[in-house]
Scaffold this active site. Structure first.
Site, short mmCIF file in Angstrom:
data_model
loop_
_atom_site.label_atom_id
_atom_site.label_comp_id
_atom_site.label_asym_id
_atom_site.label_seq_id
_atom_site.Cartn_x
_atom_site.Cartn_y
_atom_site.Cartn_z
N GLU A 28 0.84 -1.21 0.00
CA GLU A 28 0.00 0.00 0.00
C GLU A 28 0.87 1.26 0.00
O GLU A 28 0.49 2.28 -0.57
CB GLU A 28 -0.93 0.01 1.21
CG GLU A 28 -1.96 -1.11 1.26
CD GLU A 28 -3.21 -0.85 0.40
OE1 GLU A 28 -3.30 0.21 -0.26
OE2 GLU A 28 -4.10 -1.72 0.41
N LYS B 211 -2.96 10.15 1.53
CA LYS B 211 -4.33 9.67 1.74
C LYS B 211 -5.21 10.82 2.22
O LYS B 211 -6.35 11.00 1.75
CB LYS B 211 -4.36 8.52 2.74
CG LYS B 211 -5.78 8.09 3.06
CD LYS B 211 -6.02 6.64 2.93
CE LYS B 211 -7.52 6.35 2.90
NZ LYS B 211 -7.85 4.99 3.17
N ARG C 143 -11.05 9.79 -5.00
CA ARG C 143 -10.69 8.77 -3.99
C ARG C 143 -10.48 7.41 -4.63
O ARG C 143 -9.75 6.57 -4.10
CB ARG C 143 -11.76 8.70 -2.89
CG ARG C 143 -11.34 7.80 -1.75
CD ARG C 143 -12.13 7.99 -0.49
NE ARG C 143 -11.68 7.08 0.54
CZ ARG C 143 -11.96 7.19 1.82
NH1 ARG C 143 -12.71 8.18 2.26
NH2 ARG C 143 -11.51 6.30 2.70
N ASN D 116 -7.57 3.09 -5.24
CA ASN D 116 -7.81 1.69 -5.63
C ASN D 116 -6.85 1.21 -6.71
O ASN D 116 -7.09 0.16 -7.32
CB ASN D 116 -9.26 1.53 -6.11
CG ASN D 116 -10.24 1.82 -5.00
OD1 ASN D 116 -9.99 1.50 -3.85
ND2 ASN D 116 -11.34 2.47 -5.33
N HIS E 271 -6.28 -2.44 -7.17
CA HIS E 271 -7.29 -3.17 -6.40
C HIS E 271 -8.27 -3.97 -7.25
O HIS E 271 -8.86 -4.93 -6.76
CB HIS E 271 -8.05 -2.21 -5.48
CG HIS E 271 -7.28 -1.83 -4.25
ND1 HIS E 271 -6.08 -1.15 -4.31
CD2 HIS E 271 -7.50 -2.06 -2.93
CE1 HIS E 271 -5.62 -0.96 -3.08
NE2 HIS E 271 -6.45 -1.51 -2.23
N HIS F 292 -8.69 -7.61 -5.99
CA HIS F 292 -9.92 -8.21 -5.46
C HIS F 292 -10.27 -9.51 -6.20
O HIS F 292 -10.74 -10.47 -5.58
CB HIS F 292 -11.07 -7.20 -5.53
CG HIS F 292 -10.92 -6.10 -4.52
ND1 HIS F 292 -11.56 -4.90 -4.60
CD2 HIS F 292 -10.17 -6.04 -3.39
CE1 HIS F 292 -11.22 -4.13 -3.56
NE2 HIS F 292 -10.38 -4.80 -2.82
N HIS G 229 -3.88 -9.25 1.43
CA HIS G 229 -4.43 -8.13 0.65
C HIS G 229 -3.33 -7.25 0.05
O HIS G 229 -3.34 -6.95 -1.14
CB HIS G 229 -5.36 -7.31 1.53
CG HIS G 229 -5.89 -6.08 0.85
ND1 HIS G 229 -6.82 -6.13 -0.16
CD2 HIS G 229 -5.56 -4.77 0.99
CE1 HIS G 229 -7.07 -4.91 -0.59
NE2 HIS G 229 -6.32 -4.06 0.09
#
Ligand code: GLY
Length: 383
Positions: free
Chosen positions: A201, A243, A257, A261, A264, A268, A282
Site C-alpha cells: 500500500e 491519503k 478517492r 484503488n 485493487h 480483489h 491483501h
C-alpha cells in the site's frame, strides 16, 4: 471478553511525533505518527473525553502484545477502560461480531459523548468504526492501527464496514475517526511478510501520485523493511499525507478517492480466486495488482514500456510477490479472473473501472478499458 481494572503507569515523553491533519469540515482530526504513541495514549486521548472512561475493542493477537500497555497508559492519565477481545482474522468482520461489539458497547454503557478505541489492524478498525457509526446513531472513535496496512490506509479516511456472504465491505458507513495514533514502534512486532504486505500500500501511494516518493522508496524501502525507524516514519507520514489529501478532495469516493484503488481491481479478483486465504494477503495482491495496472497501461500505450519494469524491479528488490506466478497454487483461467473483476464494487453500469497510469506518480481512473486487453494481459502473465 475481558474487563479488568487497569494498573497505573507513567507514559514516556514524545519524540519525533508527526501530525498529519485531516481538516474535513465539522469532523477534522489528526493522524499522529511516531514511536511511543501507545505509551502516550492517555495524554493523547484525554482532550477528546467528556468523562474519563473509554471502551476498547481489539483482537486476541494484538491484545496479547499491546492491550496492557494501552490500558496502563490510559490509567496513568486517569482514564478507566473496558476491553473486548475478538478472534483475529478476516472472519471477525462479520454480522455476528458486529452484534457482539454492539452488545459490549451497550453493556459498557457507552454514551453519545464517549469514545470507543479500535486497537488492531484493518479488520478491527473497520468493524469497530462501523459499530461506532451505528451505536446510538454515532459515537466517536479513535483508531490505534497496529499493522502497516492499517497505519497507511484503512485507519485514515473513515471507511468502515463488515463483510457478508455477498462480498467484502458491502455493508458499511463513512464514519471518520476523531484521532488516529499510528505508533510505528508497534510495527516491530509484525512478521516480515505482514510488513511487506503493508508496504504494497505504501508503494501504491508513490505510484499513484508522487514519483519523488517512489524514488525515495527505491532508495530507502529496504531500510524501512529492515526496521529503520526514520525510514518507517517517513514512509508512513508521506502515505498518510497523500491519503489525507485525497480524502479531503473526495471523502465519499465520487471521483478522486478511487485513485486509492490502484491495483485493487486485479487484487480483489485474485483475493476471491484464492479464497481470501493465506495464499495471498491483501497488500500482496495490491502489489501484484499495481504491477499489472502499469503493464496494462503500457500495453494500451498510455505510459512508457520501462515503467512496469521499474515497478516490478522495486517490488522484487523488496522480496515481494510481483506477478501471478508468485501466488502459490493454481489460479483460475484468464476469463474466470476477468469475471471476478466484474463482481468488484468499482463496476459502474456493468463497466469495469480501472486505475491506470501515464507514468509513475500519474494515475487516473477510467472506465474505458477494452476487456480484450485485460484478457490478453492475464493470459500472458498466468503461469
Ligand atoms: N482504502 C481505500 C480508501 O480508503 O478509499
Amino acid at each position: 471478553m475481558t474487563r479488568d481494572a487497569a494498573p497505573s503507569f507513567t507514559a514516556p515523553s514524545a519524540e519525533s511525533i508527526r501530525t498529519v491533519p485531516v481538516p474535513l469540515p465539522g469532523r477534522a482530526y489528526d493522524v499522529r505518527i511516531g514511536a511511543g504513541l501507545l505509551d502516550r495514549a492517555g495524554t493523547e486521548i484525554a482532550p477528546l473525553l467528556a468523562r474519563p472512561r473509554v471502551a476498547i475493542v481489539s483482537d486476541a493477537h494484538v491484545a496479547g502484545l499491546h492491550l496492557e500497555t494501552l490500558r496502563d497508559a490510559l490509567a496513568a492519565a486517569g482514564i478507566a477502560s473496558d476491553a473486548l477481545t475478538l478472534p483475529p482474522g478476516e472472519a471477525t468482520k462479520s454480522w455476528r461480531c458486529l452484534e457482539e461489539v454492539s452488545a459490549f458497547l451497550l453493556e459498557s454503557r457507552v454514551e453519545r459523548r464517549d469514545v470507543v478505541i479500535a486497537l488492531g489492524g484493518g479488520v478491527i478498525g473497520d468493524l469497530v468504526g462501523f459499530a461506532a457509526a451505528i451505536l446510538r446513531r454515532g459515537v466517536r472513535f479513535v483508531q490505534i492501527p497496529t499493522s502497516l496496512l492499517a497505519q497507511v490506509d484503512s485507519s485514515v479516511g473513515g471507511k468502515t464496514g463488515i463483510n457478508t456472504v455477498h462480498g467484502k465491505n458491502l455493508i458499511g458507513a463513512f464514519h471518520q475517526p476523531s484521532l488516529v495514533l499510528a505508533d510505528i514502534a508497534m510495527l516491530d512486532t509484525l512478521t516480515p511478510r505482514d510488513f511487506l504486505a503493508g508496504y504494497g500500500e505504501v508503494v501504491k501511494y508513490g505510484l499513484l501520485g508522487d514519483a519523488a516518493f517512489f524514488d525515495w522508496l527505491e532508495e530507502h524501502g529496504a531500510a524501512a523493511a529492515a526496521g529503520d525507524r526514520a525510514a518507517r516514519l517517513r514512509a508512513v507520514e508521506r502515505s498518510v499525507q497523500m491519503k489525507a489529501e485525497i480524502v479531503l478532495r473526495d471523502e465519499t469516493e465520487q471521483g478522486d478517492r478511487a485513485l486509492l484503488n490502484l491495483g485493487h481491481t486485479f487484487c480483489h479478483a485474485l483475493e476471491a480466486a484464492t479464497g481470501y486465504s493465506d495464499r495471498l494477503l491483501h497488500g500482496e495482491g495490491v502489489a501484484i495488482g499495481c504491477a499489472l495496472a502499469f503493464e496494462l497501461s503500457a500495453r494500451l500505450g498510455l505510459c512508457p514500456q520501462e515503467e512496469p519494469s521499474r515497478v516490478r524491479a522495486h517490488l522484487k528488490a523488496m522480496g515481494m510477490k510481483t506477478d501471478l506466478a508468485d501466488i502459490p497454487g493454481d489460479l483460475p483461467a484468464a476469463d474466470a479472473l476477468l469475471d471476478l473483476m466484474g463482481q468488484d464494487k468499482k463496476v459502474i453500469d456493468g463497466r469495469l473501472r480501472f486505475v491506470l497510469a501515464r507514468g509513475i506518480g500519474q494515475a487516473f481512473v477510467t472506465s474505458d478499458v477494452p476487456g480484450d486487453a485485460v484478457l490478453d494481459l492475464l493470459r500472458d502473465r498466468l503461469p
